[in-house]
Scaffold this motif. Structure first.
Motif, PDB file in Angstrom:
ATOM      1  N   ALA A  35     -16.794  40.090  10.732  1.00 25.81           N
ATOM      2  CA  ALA A  35     -15.508  40.649  11.166  1.00 25.81           C
ATOM      3  C   ALA A  35     -14.407  40.155  10.241  1.00 25.81           C
ATOM      4  N   SER A  36     -13.402  41.005  10.036  1.00 26.99           N
ATOM      5  CA  SER A  36     -12.265  40.575   9.222  1.00 26.99           C
ATOM      6  C   SER A  36     -10.973  41.047   9.882  1.00 26.99           C
ATOM      7  N   CYS A  37      -9.957  40.252   9.727  1.00 28.63           N
ATOM      8  CA  CYS A  37      -8.647  40.559  10.291  1.00 28.63           C
ATOM      9  C   CYS A  37      -7.969  41.595   9.398  1.00 28.63           C
ATOM     10  N   PRO A  38      -7.566  42.745   9.948  1.00 30.30           N
ATOM     11  CA  PRO A  38      -6.925  43.763   9.114  1.00 30.30           C
ATOM     12  C   PRO A  38      -5.515  43.370   8.662  1.00 30.30           C
ATOM     13  N   ILE A  39      -4.911  42.398   9.304  1.00 30.63           N
ATOM     14  CA  ILE A  39      -3.555  41.989   8.941  1.00 30.63           C
ATOM     15  C   ILE A  39      -3.566  41.026   7.759  1.00 30.63           C
ATOM     16  N   HIS A  53      -8.439  34.363  16.771  1.00 28.96           N
ATOM     17  CA  HIS A  53      -7.575  34.377  15.588  1.00 28.96           C
ATOM     18  C   HIS A  53      -6.294  35.152  15.883  1.00 28.96           C
ATOM     19  N   TYR A  54      -6.432  36.299  16.534  1.00 28.73           N
ATOM     20  CA  TYR A  54      -5.250  37.098  16.878  1.00 28.73           C
ATOM     21  C   TYR A  54      -4.296  36.327  17.774  1.00 28.73           C
ATOM     22  N   THR A  55      -4.845  35.639  18.790  1.00 21.90           N
ATOM     23  CA  THR A  55      -3.957  34.932  19.718  1.00 21.90           C
ATOM     24  C   THR A  55      -3.246  33.767  19.053  1.00 21.90           C
ATOM     25  N   SER A  56      -3.892  33.130  18.076  1.00 21.61           N
ATOM     26  CA  SER A  56      -3.253  31.972  17.453  1.00 21.61           C
ATOM     27  C   SER A  56      -2.396  32.339  16.243  1.00 21.61           C
ATOM     28  N   LYS A  62      -1.292  43.354  18.754  1.00 22.51           N
ATOM     29  CA  LYS A  62      -2.420  43.630  19.632  1.00 22.51           C
ATOM     30  C   LYS A  62      -3.689  43.668  18.794  1.00 22.51           C
ATOM     31  N   PRO A  63      -4.781  43.105  19.292  1.00 20.65           N
ATOM     32  CA  PRO A  63      -6.037  43.190  18.542  1.00 20.65           C
ATOM     33  C   PRO A  63      -6.506  44.628  18.454  1.00 20.65           C
ATOM     34  N   HIS A  64      -6.950  45.006  17.282  1.00 23.42           N
ATOM     35  CA  HIS A  64      -7.471  46.354  17.084  1.00 23.42           C
ATOM     36  C   HIS A  64      -8.849  46.461  17.684  1.00 23.42           C
ATOM     37  N   ALA A  65      -9.160  47.585  18.290  1.00 28.32           N
ATOM     38  CA  ALA A  65     -10.480  47.821  18.856  1.00 28.32           C
ATOM     39  C   ALA A  65     -11.363  48.387  17.750  1.00 28.32           C
ATOM     40  N   GLU A  66     -12.047  47.483  17.053  1.00 30.71           N
ATOM     41  CA  GLU A  66     -12.925  47.915  15.957  1.00 30.71           C
ATOM     42  C   GLU A  66     -14.346  48.045  16.478  1.00 30.71           C
ATOM     43  N   SER A  67     -15.017  49.061  16.055  1.00 29.43           N
ATOM     44  CA  SER A  67     -16.422  49.220  16.394  1.00 29.43           C
ATOM     45  C   SER A  67     -17.237  48.985  15.148  1.00 29.43           C
TER      46      SER A  67
END
Length: 68
Positions: A35-39, A53-56, A62-67
């Motif tokens: 998984a990788s953070c898009p930001i 990671h998103y919360t910190s 908002k976390p992206h819903a990636e499939s």
């Protein structure tokens, strides 16, 4: 020294056994990081770590819903 030759052979065998594996670990790292953070493009091992990671790091996003 009565064990001089045996000692030298044992040291040589231990040195061979304890050698680091040669080669690159890039392939193993690429397999482990799914998984990788898009930001910020940081690579993480799984979706749970991505959520943490998103919360910190990105609390206002908002976390992206990636499939996968």
């Amino acid at each position: 020294m009565t064990r001089g030759k045996q000692k030298i052979e044992a040291q040589r065998r231990n040195a061979e056994r304890n050698q680091k594996p040669r080669g690159s670990q890039l392939e193993a790292r690429a397999v482990a990081l799914k998984a990788s953070c898009p930001i910020c493009k940081v690579q993480l091992a799984n979706e749970k770590q991505l959520g943490d990671h998103y919360t910190s790091k990105h609390p206002k996003e908002k976390p992206h819903a990636e499939s996968s």
